[in-house]
Write a protein that holds these residues in place. Structure first.
Motif, PDB file in Angstrom:
ATOM      1  N   THR A 117       0.910  -1.135   0.041  1.00 38.55           N
ATOM      2  CA  THR A 117      -0.104   0.035  -0.054  1.00 38.55           C
ATOM      3  C   THR A 117       1.015   1.097   0.035  1.00 38.55           C
ATOM      4  O   THR A 117       1.865   1.356   0.498  1.00 38.55           O
ATOM      5  N   LYS A 118       0.393   2.220  -0.560  1.00 42.32           N
ATOM      6  CA  LYS A 118       1.278   3.499  -0.485  1.00 42.32           C
ATOM      7  C   LYS A 118       0.968   4.407   0.845  1.00 42.32           C
ATOM      8  O   LYS A 118      -0.313   4.475   1.194  1.00 42.32           O
ATOM      9  N   GLY A 119       1.934   4.440   1.431  1.00 44.90           N
ATOM     10  CA  GLY A 119       1.783   5.136   2.555  1.00 44.90           C
ATOM     11  C   GLY A 119       1.730   6.613   2.629  1.00 44.90           C
ATOM     12  O   GLY A 119       1.540   7.094   1.518  1.00 44.90           O
ATOM     13  N   HIS A 120       1.567   7.277   3.538  1.00 46.09           N
ATOM     14  CA  HIS A 120       1.786   8.640   3.734  1.00 46.09           C
ATOM     15  C   HIS A 120       2.966   9.493   4.072  1.00 46.09           C
ATOM     16  O   HIS A 120       3.804   8.722   4.891  1.00 46.09           O
ATOM     17  N   ILE A 121       3.355  10.510   3.830  1.00 49.82           N
ATOM     18  CA  ILE A 121       4.370  11.316   4.275  1.00 49.82           C
ATOM     19  C   ILE A 121       4.169  11.481   5.855  1.00 49.82           C
ATOM     20  O   ILE A 121       3.046  12.255   6.235  1.00 49.82           O
ATOM     21  N   THR A 122       5.236  11.239   6.469  1.00 47.46           N
ATOM     22  CA  THR A 122       4.937  11.522   7.982  1.00 47.46           C
ATOM     23  C   THR A 122       6.001  12.774   8.548  1.00 47.46           C
ATOM     24  O   THR A 122       6.889  12.988   7.762  1.00 47.46           O
ATOM     25  N   LYS A 182      -0.803   3.787   8.943  1.00 47.86           N
ATOM     26  CA  LYS A 182      -0.758   3.714   7.242  1.00 47.86           C
ATOM     27  C   LYS A 182       0.412   3.957   6.671  1.00 47.86           C
ATOM     28  O   LYS A 182       0.509   4.788   5.770  1.00 47.86           O
ATOM     29  N   VAL A 183       1.463   3.407   7.175  1.00 48.61           N
ATOM     30  CA  VAL A 183       2.683   3.456   6.456  1.00 48.61           C
ATOM     31  C   VAL A 183       3.266   1.920   6.024  1.00 48.61           C
ATOM     32  O   VAL A 183       2.497   0.896   6.672  1.00 48.61           O
TER      33      VAL A 183
END
Length: 89
Positions: free
Chosen positions: A21-26, A53-54
């Motif tokens: 899955t594509k994560g999000h910028i943290t 969600k990473v």
């Protein structure tokens, strides 16, 4: 073979679930929170990755870096930026 011929792949097992899955910028603060929670939960990388969600790989990478090099290892240095050498007079 399906992968190389660009065929449609199905995940193994009976439950349909995305393999990657594509994560999000943290942010730096989020990475610290994720790593500390991961260590507290006996390094359950899958659980942490789903919760925040990473990716599994990213959680593991941050945890290893934090364990080996400390909190500064979690700073986002940018893709091409290298750590600056200390100047000695």
């Amino acid at each position: 073979m399906k992968y190389n011929s660009h065929g449609k792949l199905k995940p193994s097992g009976s439950v349909e679930k995305a393999i990657m899955t594509k994560g999000h910028i943290t942010t730096f603060e989020e990475r610290i929170e994720i790593v500390k929670y991961c260590i507290e939960s006996d390094r359950n990388y899958n659980e942490i990755a789903e919760k925040y969600k990473v990716s599994y790989q990213q959680v593991r990478s941050w945890t290893v870096k934090y364990t080996e090099f400390g909190i500064d290892a979690l700073l986002d240095r940018g893709e091409n930026e290298k750590p600056k050498a200390s100047l000695q007079s």
